[in-house]
Design an enzyme around this catalytic site. Sequence first.
Site, mmCIF file in Angstrom:
data_model
loop_
_atom_site.group_PDB
_atom_site.id
_atom_site.type_symbol
_atom_site.label_atom_id
_atom_site.label_comp_id
_atom_site.label_asym_id
_atom_site.label_seq_id
_atom_site.Cartn_x
_atom_site.Cartn_y
_atom_site.Cartn_z
ATOM 1 N N LYS A 1 0.750 -1.119 0.049
ATOM 2 C CA LYS A 1 0.174 -0.106 -0.058
ATOM 3 C C LYS A 1 0.895 1.291 -0.010
ATOM 4 C CE LYS A 1 -3.895 -1.527 2.820
ATOM 5 N NZ LYS A 1 -3.560 -2.681 3.275
ATOM 6 N N GLU B 1 -9.184 -3.644 15.635
ATOM 7 C CA GLU B 1 -8.541 -2.167 15.476
ATOM 8 C C GLU B 1 -9.794 -1.154 15.364
ATOM 9 O OE1 GLU B 1 -6.395 -2.060 11.832
ATOM 10 O OE2 GLU B 1 -5.947 0.216 12.091
ATOM 11 N N ASN C 1 1.496 1.142 8.477
ATOM 12 C CA ASN C 1 1.186 1.921 7.212
ATOM 13 C C ASN C 1 2.310 2.984 7.107
ATOM 14 O OD1 ASN C 1 -1.356 0.732 7.848
ATOM 15 N ND2 ASN C 1 -1.371 0.852 5.864
HETATM 16 ZN ZN LIG Z 1 -1.686 -3.468 9.441
#
Ligand SMILES: [Zn+2]
Length: 435
Positions: A82, A231, A330
């Site tokens: 990503k 999360e 990320n």
């Molecule tokens: Zn992750």
Amino acid sequence: MLTDLSRVGATYTLSRVRLHGSLTPGLVAPADTDGFILADLAVANGRVASIATHDAAGTSAIDLAGRIVLPCFVDCHTHVDKGHIWPRKPNPDGSFMGALRANEVDRAGRWTAEDVARRMDFALRSAYAHGTKALRTHLDSVPPQETISWPVFETMRETWRGRIELQAVSLFGIEQVRDPVWFAALARRVAEAGGVLGMVTYMVPDLEELLDRVFSTAIRHGLDLDFHADETDDVAAISLKKIAEAAMWNGFDGNILVGHCCSLARQADRDVLDTLDKVAKAGIAVVSLPMCNLYLQDRRQDGTTPRWRGVTLLHEMKARGIPVCVASDNTRDPFYAYGDLDALEVFRMATRILHLDHPTGDWIRTVTATPAQAMQVEGAGTLSKGSPADFIVFRGRSWTELLSRPESDRIVVRDGKAIERSLPDYAELDDLMVT
Ligand SMILES: [Zn+2]
């Protein structure tokens, strides 16, 4: 004095280095209040030849005057597939849903093999320059992306062998396990690639049944497991507990790593204790992603200020003997607008967000020894006689010095040699960012 390292031969000794007691098995000596031991580190032919307490009589050595030397980092939870899509697909409002939607659209429209490979390589060059030697990435494996990204990963792992030990984990919502044909094929593909089976767990009504399928499939293929769990700040999210229960009743003896577990920090003490007991008993390791959690959790759209930090209960876990790690997650994508796969930054931020200080104790293991164990990477995360001479020389001589500056001029030594550690230029990816 520090620049001497770029010109050393195959055999040399670094004198007066500060090595952390928790990362140097075999070095038994009085430590300073931060846990560091003043030592002499000898390197021969790419390996650590010896580590001994500092000998004031040593003469021909390179004197590092008490600077901290850490083993190279191990980053056990990232998303290099990503990474760096932010310029073309920012998160419109910084929310979790905003991230999910933006990522989905970008993936469906833009993630060709070339696109993924170039961004991945860019990310790995940054990680390498910052001193990381092993890295686990999740790979979006929602059809048809798995057919694109897994071959890219296999190529990238070969390209990077010897510099970064690269591991990959599948990533999709657990509801996809309901499709037995697709799931069986995915598990086979992951096994073929020597990967790790992973997914996102939510409180779907058939979670227990789906987890059973996941565990039996992992057992059949001999796969390790790696979950994104809970999360969210929703106290009803208890999939970490469900994973621990499923591990026990399936008699799973592979490695399990679970990431995030944010909701645990919002639950009542008695529920938390029950979950932690089960996690400890099941032998599960946990990774917290403090920078992403701080960014996404408690994000408000009404102009009010966030009230909690988003991270899970690392102190309570560690106290129970649960292996705990922190990692990057990320980088410059809709889930986190920042980041550069610098594990020192992660540890610096984790120290502030999670209070990994006073005392700092052996928390540095969260980006070194413990993730190396969780990922089963040999010769990483600690320094001892015979291990590869893969370490980082910092300016700092104490935790407060180390964690106050970015340490951009750190020296990364791989196989005994200082590497060239310039970071890739953002402009390299400009042609991929055209919208
Ligand atoms: Zn992750």
